[in-house]
Design a protein around this motif. Structure first.
Motif, PDB file in Angstrom:
ATOM      1  N   PRO A  92      83.024  59.519  66.656  1.00  0.00           N
ATOM      2  CA  PRO A  92      83.157  58.081  66.335  1.00  0.00           C
ATOM      3  C   PRO A  92      83.774  57.775  64.970  1.00  0.00           C
ATOM      4  O   PRO A  92      84.308  56.670  64.786  1.00  0.00           O
ATOM      5  CB  PRO A  92      81.714  57.543  66.397  1.00  0.00           C
ATOM      6  CG  PRO A  92      80.877  58.625  66.974  1.00  0.00           C
ATOM      7  CD  PRO A  92      81.658  59.892  67.058  1.00  0.00           C
ATOM      8  N   LEU A  93      83.733  58.712  64.027  1.00  0.00           N
ATOM      9  CA  LEU A  93      84.355  58.434  62.724  1.00  0.00           C
ATOM     10  C   LEU A  93      85.883  58.551  62.758  1.00  0.00           C
ATOM     11  O   LEU A  93      86.560  58.026  61.869  1.00  0.00           O
ATOM     12  CB  LEU A  93      83.828  59.408  61.656  1.00  0.00           C
ATOM     13  CG  LEU A  93      82.470  59.134  61.021  1.00  0.00           C
ATOM     14  CD1 LEU A  93      82.102  60.296  60.093  1.00  0.00           C
ATOM     15  CD2 LEU A  93      82.441  57.826  60.249  1.00  0.00           C
ATOM     16  N   ALA A  94      86.422  59.269  63.741  1.00  0.00           N
ATOM     17  CA  ALA A  94      87.888  59.452  63.814  1.00  0.00           C
ATOM     18  C   ALA A  94      88.507  58.117  64.217  1.00  0.00           C
ATOM     19  O   ALA A  94      88.266  57.607  65.308  1.00  0.00           O
ATOM     20  CB  ALA A  94      88.240  60.552  64.810  1.00  0.00           C
ATOM     21  N   LEU A  95      89.286  57.555  63.317  1.00  0.00           N
ATOM     22  CA  LEU A  95      89.751  56.169  63.489  1.00  0.00           C
ATOM     23  C   LEU A  95      91.246  56.114  63.779  1.00  0.00           C
ATOM     24  O   LEU A  95      92.052  56.661  63.024  1.00  0.00           O
ATOM     25  CB  LEU A  95      89.461  55.397  62.195  1.00  0.00           C
ATOM     26  CG  LEU A  95      89.624  53.881  62.259  1.00  0.00           C
ATOM     27  CD1 LEU A  95      88.510  53.249  63.095  1.00  0.00           C
ATOM     28  CD2 LEU A  95      89.639  53.267  60.863  1.00  0.00           C
ATOM     29  N   LEU A  96      91.603  55.464  64.871  1.00  0.00           N
ATOM     30  CA  LEU A  96      93.005  55.110  65.075  1.00  0.00           C
ATOM     31  C   LEU A  96      93.227  53.877  64.196  1.00  0.00           C
ATOM     32  O   LEU A  96      92.605  52.836  64.405  1.00  0.00           O
ATOM     33  CB  LEU A  96      93.316  54.817  66.537  1.00  0.00           C
ATOM     34  CG  LEU A  96      94.821  54.762  66.808  1.00  0.00           C
ATOM     35  CD1 LEU A  96      95.411  56.170  66.852  1.00  0.00           C
ATOM     36  CD2 LEU A  96      95.144  54.046  68.104  1.00  0.00           C
ATOM     37  N   THR A  97      94.079  54.016  63.221  1.00  0.00           N
ATOM     38  CA  THR A  97      94.135  53.052  62.127  1.00  0.00           C
ATOM     39  C   THR A  97      95.398  52.216  62.213  1.00  0.00           C
ATOM     40  O   THR A  97      96.509  52.756  62.271  1.00  0.00           O
ATOM     41  CB  THR A  97      94.061  53.810  60.787  1.00  0.00           C
ATOM     42  OG1 THR A  97      92.899  54.634  60.802  1.00  0.00           O
ATOM     43  CG2 THR A  97      94.010  52.855  59.624  1.00  0.00           C
ATOM     44  N   LEU A  98      95.200  50.894  62.222  1.00  0.00           N
ATOM     45  CA  LEU A  98      96.324  49.962  62.363  1.00  0.00           C
ATOM     46  C   LEU A  98      96.390  48.960  61.220  1.00  0.00           C
ATOM     47  O   LEU A  98      97.323  48.157  61.164  1.00  0.00           O
ATOM     48  CB  LEU A  98      96.219  49.230  63.703  1.00  0.00           C
ATOM     49  CG  LEU A  98      96.400  50.140  64.932  1.00  0.00           C
ATOM     50  CD1 LEU A  98      95.387  49.840  66.017  1.00  0.00           C
ATOM     51  CD2 LEU A  98      97.807  50.033  65.480  1.00  0.00           C
ATOM     52  N   GLY A  99      95.400  48.991  60.317  1.00  0.00           N
ATOM     53  CA  GLY A  99      95.408  48.001  59.253  1.00  0.00           C
ATOM     54  C   GLY A  99      94.731  48.490  57.987  1.00  0.00           C
ATOM     55  O   GLY A  99      94.109  49.558  57.951  1.00  0.00           O
ATOM     56  N   LEU A 100      94.891  47.659  56.966  1.00  0.00           N
ATOM     57  CA  LEU A 100      94.346  47.965  55.635  1.00  0.00           C
ATOM     58  C   LEU A 100      94.134  46.641  54.912  1.00  0.00           C
ATOM     59  O   LEU A 100      95.033  45.800  54.900  1.00  0.00           O
ATOM     60  CB  LEU A 100      95.353  48.855  54.893  1.00  0.00           C
ATOM     61  CG  LEU A 100      95.170  49.092  53.403  1.00  0.00           C
ATOM     62  CD1 LEU A 100      93.846  49.749  53.110  1.00  0.00           C
ATOM     63  CD2 LEU A 100      96.303  49.955  52.883  1.00  0.00           C
ATOM     64  N   TYR A 101      92.960  46.463  54.320  1.00  0.00           N
ATOM     65  CA  TYR A 101      92.650  45.218  53.613  1.00  0.00           C
ATOM     66  C   TYR A 101      92.936  43.981  54.472  1.00  0.00           C
ATOM     67  O   TYR A 101      93.487  42.995  54.019  1.00  0.00           O
ATOM     68  CB  TYR A 101      93.407  45.131  52.280  1.00  0.00           C
ATOM     69  CG  TYR A 101      92.518  45.487  51.086  1.00  0.00           C
ATOM     70  CD1 TYR A 101      91.417  44.686  50.758  1.00  0.00           C
ATOM     71  CD2 TYR A 101      92.750  46.618  50.316  1.00  0.00           C
ATOM     72  CE1 TYR A 101      90.590  45.001  49.688  1.00  0.00           C
ATOM     73  CE2 TYR A 101      91.930  46.951  49.240  1.00  0.00           C
ATOM     74  CZ  TYR A 101      90.850  46.123  48.935  1.00  0.00           C
ATOM     75  OH  TYR A 101      90.027  46.441  47.878  1.00  0.00           O
ATOM     76  N   GLY A 102      92.578  44.062  55.753  1.00  0.00           N
ATOM     77  CA  GLY A 102      92.694  42.888  56.620  1.00  0.00           C
ATOM     78  C   GLY A 102      94.116  42.543  57.045  1.00  0.00           C
ATOM     79  O   GLY A 102      94.344  41.499  57.651  1.00  0.00           O
ATOM     80  N   GLU A 103      95.067  43.418  56.719  1.00  0.00           N
ATOM     81  CA  GLU A 103      96.458  43.189  57.126  1.00  0.00           C
ATOM     82  C   GLU A 103      96.933  44.400  57.914  1.00  0.00           C
ATOM     83  O   GLU A 103      96.300  45.459  57.862  1.00  0.00           O
ATOM     84  CB  GLU A 103      97.353  43.023  55.878  1.00  0.00           C
ATOM     85  CG  GLU A 103      96.960  41.829  55.020  1.00  0.00           C
ATOM     86  CD  GLU A 103      97.852  41.666  53.794  1.00  0.00           C
ATOM     87  OE1 GLU A 103      98.737  42.521  53.553  1.00  0.00           O
ATOM     88  OE2 GLU A 103      97.667  40.670  53.087  1.00  0.00           O
ATOM     89  N   VAL A 104      98.050  44.252  58.603  1.00  0.00           N
ATOM     90  CA  VAL A 104      98.631  45.436  59.250  1.00  0.00           C
ATOM     91  C   VAL A 104      98.924  46.479  58.174  1.00  0.00           C
ATOM     92  O   VAL A 104      99.077  46.150  57.001  1.00  0.00           O
ATOM     93  CB  VAL A 104      99.906  45.106  60.059  1.00  0.00           C
ATOM     94  CG1 VAL A 104      99.603  44.150  61.191  1.00  0.00           C
ATOM     95  CG2 VAL A 104     100.995  44.580  59.157  1.00  0.00           C
ATOM     96  N   LEU A 105      98.996  47.725  58.562  1.00  0.00           N
ATOM     97  CA  LEU A 105      99.188  48.807  57.585  1.00  0.00           C
ATOM     98  C   LEU A 105     100.465  48.612  56.781  1.00  0.00           C
ATOM     99  O   LEU A 105     101.528  48.396  57.365  1.00  0.00           O
ATOM    100  CB  LEU A 105      99.319  50.150  58.306  1.00  0.00           C
ATOM    101  CG  LEU A 105      98.072  50.942  58.648  1.00  0.00           C
ATOM    102  CD1 LEU A 105      98.487  52.209  59.391  1.00  0.00           C
ATOM    103  CD2 LEU A 105      97.241  51.271  57.421  1.00  0.00           C
ATOM    104  N   PRO A 106     100.394  48.732  55.470  1.00  0.00           N
ATOM    105  CA  PRO A 106     101.630  48.802  54.689  1.00  0.00           C
ATOM    106  C   PRO A 106     102.395  50.085  55.058  1.00  0.00           C
ATOM    107  O   PRO A 106     101.777  51.091  55.402  1.00  0.00           O
ATOM    108  CB  PRO A 106     101.137  48.882  53.236  1.00  0.00           C
ATOM    109  CG  PRO A 106      99.717  48.404  53.277  1.00  0.00           C
ATOM    110  CD  PRO A 106      99.198  48.767  54.629  1.00  0.00           C
TER     111      PRO A 106
END
Ligand SMILES: Nc1nc2c(c(=O)[nH]1)N[C@H]1C(S)=C(S)[C@@H](COP(=O)(O)O)O[C@H]1N2
Ligand SMILES: [Mo]
Length: 318
Positions: free
Chosen positions: A205-219
């Motif tokens: 469950p900790l492995a994260l598919l990550t699409l954002g940062l600080y509430g915005e889409v990923l820089p």
């Protein structure tokens, strides 16, 4: 990491910061083709924009798996990066990654699965509820940050693909386009950047598919538009700007462990007791702080992940 070489990018390739930021403002004003909270609050579909940088994500629930320490600033997180496709200096990705076109973008999941599929970014953004996950990131170089990511468990994606009985590992492949990524024109690493996990690690469950940062889409410099984040492992396991996830039978070849097998193992779990051959891993510098703090086993996530490694010699499997 291993390679210490001066960036030798022509001045013409580096966009001055004020131009870059002006461009971001333009993109923000132009809107994007996904249903996100817009300035008018309508959240309607607007015409596709060339990039996503700066786009706000809808309000995010904070995951209870979040770290409770103060997060690093957005400025720290977006200006001190490792992303060798854009140069080997810490400031290079922040200065160069604006050339990455993150729309349209597809991510394929394939290999030992019953349902191979190519996802469009819009589909990925809607696949499961995005949540905020504040994670510690510990780079193998000896620094760390606390980063508020947005995403959902990687297991959501893998589960839908239905791994076959032969799927034992997961391979992550990053984009490698020399046109958009100046670092890829130089043989500093074997391109494309590739990483891997055992399937049970990828399903954690900790492995994260990550699409954002600080509430915005990923820089872009943080791996837009989609990456993985594996907070109990050294940062290099968390491959950026993914184009392919492949389920495989055997342990895949990975970029850093093939570049320097004695220095970077396949597991790369954060372990203060196993030093890198050229430096201690006992302590780390949190970016923005003076002095150093002790590095924790599994980067502080031992309660959640230690069971994945029961019976393994973590010195041999470093
Ligand atoms: N494709 C790709 N992914 C990558 C890297 C890279 O050079 N290329 N660097 C890794 C390293 S060493 C670290 S510490 C983290 C940094 O992530 P961040 O810049 O978002 O903090 O990204 C990892 N993912
Ligand atoms: Mo790193």
């Amino acid at each position: 990491m291993l390679i210490r070489q001066k960036p030798d990018i022509a001045a013409s390739e580096i966009t001055p910061r004020h131009l870059f930021e002006g461009r971001r403002d333009f993109i923000r004003a132009a809107g994007v083709g996904i249903a996100l909270a817009s300035a008018t609050g309508a959240g309607i579909l607007l015409r596709p924009a060339p990039a996503l940088a700066g786009t706000k994500l809808p309000a995010l629930r904070r995951s209870p798996l979040s770290a409770t320490e103060a997060a690093n600033s957005q400025a720290d997180i977006t200006s001190y990066n490792n992303f060798y496709e854009f140069g080997t200096g810490k400031e290079d990705p922040g200065q160069n990654a604006h050339t990455l076109r993150t729309r349209p973008w597809t991510l394929a999941i394939e290999g030992e699965v019953k349902h191979a599929k190519v996802y469009d970014l819009d589909e990925l953004l809607k696949l499961a509820p995005l949540e905020e996950r504040i994670y510690r990131l510990r780079c193998v170089e000896g620094w760390s940050m606390v980063i508020p990511w947005a995403g959902y468990p990687l297991s959501e994606l893998i589960r839908r693909a239905e791994p076959t009985g032969r799927a034992h590992f997961v391979e992550f492949i990053s984009a490698a386009d020399p046109e958009q990524m100046p670092g890829v024109r130089r043989p500093v690493l074997e391109w494309p950047y590739a990483e891997g996990l055992r399937l049970d690690e990828a399903m954690h469950p900790l492995a994260l598919l990550t699409l954002g940062l600080y509430g915005e889409v990923l820089p872009n410099q943080n791996g837009a538009p989609v990456r993985v984040t594996l907070p109990w492992k050294y940062g290099f396991k968390s491959a950026k700007s993914l184009v392919k996830i492949r389920l495989v039978e055997r342990q895949p070849r990975t970029t850093w462990s093939s570049a320097a097998p004695r220095e970077y193992g396949f597991y790369s779990n954060v372990n203060p007791q196993v030093d890198h051959p050229r430096w201690s891993q006992a302590r780390e510098r949190r970016i923005g702080e003076l002095g150093k703090r002790a590095t924790l086993p599994f980067n502080g996530y031992a309660d959640q992940v230690a069971a994945l490694y029961t019976g393994m010699d973590l010195r041999a499997n470093f």
